[in-house]
Design a protein around this motif. Structure first.
Motif, mmCIF file in Angstrom:
data_model
loop_
_atom_site.group_PDB
_atom_site.id
_atom_site.type_symbol
_atom_site.label_atom_id
_atom_site.label_comp_id
_atom_site.label_asym_id
_atom_site.label_seq_id
_atom_site.Cartn_x
_atom_site.Cartn_y
_atom_site.Cartn_z
ATOM 1 N N VAL A 248 0.865 -1.183 0.000
ATOM 2 C CA VAL A 248 0.000 0.000 0.000
ATOM 3 C C VAL A 248 0.899 1.229 0.000
ATOM 4 N N ARG A 249 0.651 2.111 -0.958
ATOM 5 C CA ARG A 249 1.397 3.374 -1.035
ATOM 6 C C ARG A 249 0.387 4.512 -1.105
ATOM 7 N N SER A 250 0.662 5.568 -0.337
ATOM 8 C CA SER A 250 -0.227 6.731 -0.390
ATOM 9 C C SER A 250 0.599 8.005 -0.332
ATOM 10 N N ASP A 251 0.039 9.040 -0.933
ATOM 11 C CA ASP A 251 0.663 10.355 -0.909
ATOM 12 C C ASP A 251 -0.444 11.402 -0.922
ATOM 13 N N ALA A 252 -0.693 11.996 0.244
ATOM 14 C CA ALA A 252 -1.755 12.997 0.387
ATOM 15 C C ALA A 252 -1.185 14.410 0.482
ATOM 16 N N THR A 253 0.060 14.610 0.064
ATOM 17 C CA THR A 253 0.679 15.933 0.186
ATOM 18 C C THR A 253 -0.068 16.997 -0.611
ATOM 19 N N SER A 254 -0.717 16.604 -1.701
ATOM 20 C CA SER A 254 -1.438 17.586 -2.522
ATOM 21 C C SER A 254 -2.621 18.201 -1.781
ATOM 22 N N THR A 255 -3.083 17.565 -0.705
ATOM 23 C CA THR A 255 -4.217 18.086 0.066
ATOM 24 C C THR A 255 -3.774 19.049 1.157
ATOM 25 N N GLY A 256 -2.469 19.095 1.409
ATOM 26 C CA GLY A 256 -1.962 19.968 2.471
ATOM 27 C C GLY A 256 -1.986 19.315 3.842
ATOM 28 N N THR A 257 -2.421 18.071 3.925
ATOM 29 C CA THR A 257 -2.471 17.398 5.215
ATOM 30 C C THR A 257 -1.067 17.015 5.671
ATOM 31 N N GLU A 258 -0.887 16.970 6.958
ATOM 32 C CA GLU A 258 0.395 16.554 7.514
ATOM 33 C C GLU A 258 0.328 15.138 8.057
ATOM 34 N N SER A 259 -0.881 14.614 8.236
ATOM 35 C CA SER A 259 -1.009 13.247 8.722
ATOM 36 C C SER A 259 -2.218 12.572 8.094
ATOM 37 N N SER A 260 -2.040 11.287 7.829
ATOM 38 C CA SER A 260 -3.111 10.511 7.209
ATOM 39 C C SER A 260 -3.204 9.150 7.890
ATOM 40 N N GLU A 261 -4.260 8.440 7.555
ATOM 41 C CA GLU A 261 -4.476 7.102 8.100
ATOM 42 C C GLU A 261 -4.857 6.168 6.964
ATOM 43 N N ILE A 262 -4.480 4.918 7.121
ATOM 44 C CA ILE A 262 -4.908 3.870 6.193
ATOM 45 C C ILE A 262 -5.857 2.962 6.967
ATOM 46 N N TRP A 263 -7.068 2.837 6.450
ATOM 47 C CA TRP A 263 -8.091 1.982 7.054
ATOM 48 C C TRP A 263 -8.326 0.790 6.146
ATOM 49 N N LEU A 264 -8.525 -0.388 6.749
ATOM 50 C CA LEU A 264 -8.863 -1.602 6.014
ATOM 51 C C LEU A 264 -10.251 -2.045 6.449
ATOM 52 N N GLU A 265 -11.050 -2.430 5.462
ATOM 53 C CA GLU A 265 -12.406 -2.881 5.767
ATOM 54 C C GLU A 265 -12.668 -4.191 5.040
ATOM 55 N N SER A 266 -13.216 -5.144 5.787
ATOM 56 C CA SER A 266 -13.572 -6.432 5.212
ATOM 57 C C SER A 266 -14.734 -7.020 6.005
ATOM 58 N N ASP A 267 -15.700 -7.568 5.306
ATOM 59 C CA ASP A 267 -16.881 -8.165 5.942
ATOM 60 C C ASP A 267 -17.567 -7.195 6.895
ATOM 61 N N GLY A 268 -17.597 -5.917 6.527
ATOM 62 C CA GLY A 268 -18.274 -4.912 7.347
ATOM 63 C C GLY A 268 -17.496 -4.440 8.562
ATOM 64 N N ILE A 269 -16.300 -4.959 8.762
ATOM 65 C CA ILE A 269 -15.475 -4.542 9.904
ATOM 66 C C ILE A 269 -14.377 -3.622 9.386
ATOM 67 N N ARG A 270 -14.322 -2.417 9.934
ATOM 68 C CA ARG A 270 -13.358 -1.400 9.510
ATOM 69 C C ARG A 270 -12.357 -1.180 10.636
ATOM 70 N N LYS A 271 -11.060 -1.291 10.293
ATOM 71 C CA LYS A 271 -10.018 -1.146 11.302
ATOM 72 C C LYS A 271 -8.925 -0.214 10.813
ATOM 73 N N LEU A 272 -8.395 0.575 11.746
ATOM 74 C CA LEU A 272 -7.246 1.417 11.444
ATOM 75 C C LEU A 272 -6.031 0.519 11.299
ATOM 76 N N TRP A 273 -5.350 0.615 10.166
ATOM 77 C CA TRP A 273 -4.162 -0.196 9.936
ATOM 78 C C TRP A 273 -2.897 0.605 10.183
ATOM 79 N N SER A 274 -2.877 1.881 9.762
ATOM 80 C CA SER A 274 -1.671 2.677 9.927
ATOM 81 C C SER A 274 -2.023 4.154 10.011
ATOM 82 N N GLY A 275 -1.322 4.839 10.879
ATOM 83 C CA GLY A 275 -1.373 6.293 10.928
ATOM 84 C C GLY A 275 0.023 6.785 10.594
#
Length: 135
Positions: free
Chosen positions: A66-93
């Motif tokens: 998983v690769r992400s780059d949210a710098t274009s939004t001006g944010t300084e911090s982001s999170e990666i969430w994973l969802e499966s079978d209706g269960i959503r969990k924070l995977w990485s901040g």
């Protein structure tokens, strides 16, 4: 005679060696046939593989990069969430840019989301799909 045999072998091998086209370029959000990586429409999130090859993974579960780059939004911090079978969990901040590999728990229908930590808005998401094994 030997020259003719060598020439014949060369003629048979050369087209195969020269037929290696450059891999097709992946347009954001559109998987190319045979390509297992998918990038979100806005280019902020990439999941590889996002298309699960059931011939290679008959159990249906994969680990993904998983690769992400949210710098274009001006944010300084982001999170990666994973969802499966209706269960959503924070995977990485992380900061605005992230790269990591999941465990072997993603499957058909699993969703990977990039979220702006400051306001909770989803910036991008990719839902994994499984192809059909035809072998």
């Amino acid at each position: 005679m030997m020259f003719r045999s060598a020439a014949l072998v060369l003629l048979m091998v050369l087209p195969a060696a020269c037929s290696r086209d450059a891999p097709p370029r992946l347009e954001p959000g559109v998987p190319v046939e045979g390509d297992l990586d998918v990038t979100s429409d806005n280019g902020m999130l990439t999941v590889a593989p996002a298309i699960i090859d059931l011939c290679a993974h008959p159990e249906g579960f994969v680990a993904a990069d998983v690769r992400s780059d949210a710098t274009s939004t001006g944010t300084e911090s982001s999170e990666i969430w994973l969802e499966s079978d209706g269960i959503r969990k924070l995977w990485s901040g992380s900061g605005a840019v992230f790269e990591g590999r999941t465990g072997v728990w993603l499957k058909d229908g699993s969703k990977v989301s990039l979220v702006d930590k400051r306001d909770g808005n989803e910036l991008a998401s990719i839902t994994l799909k499984a192809n059909t094994c035809t072998r």
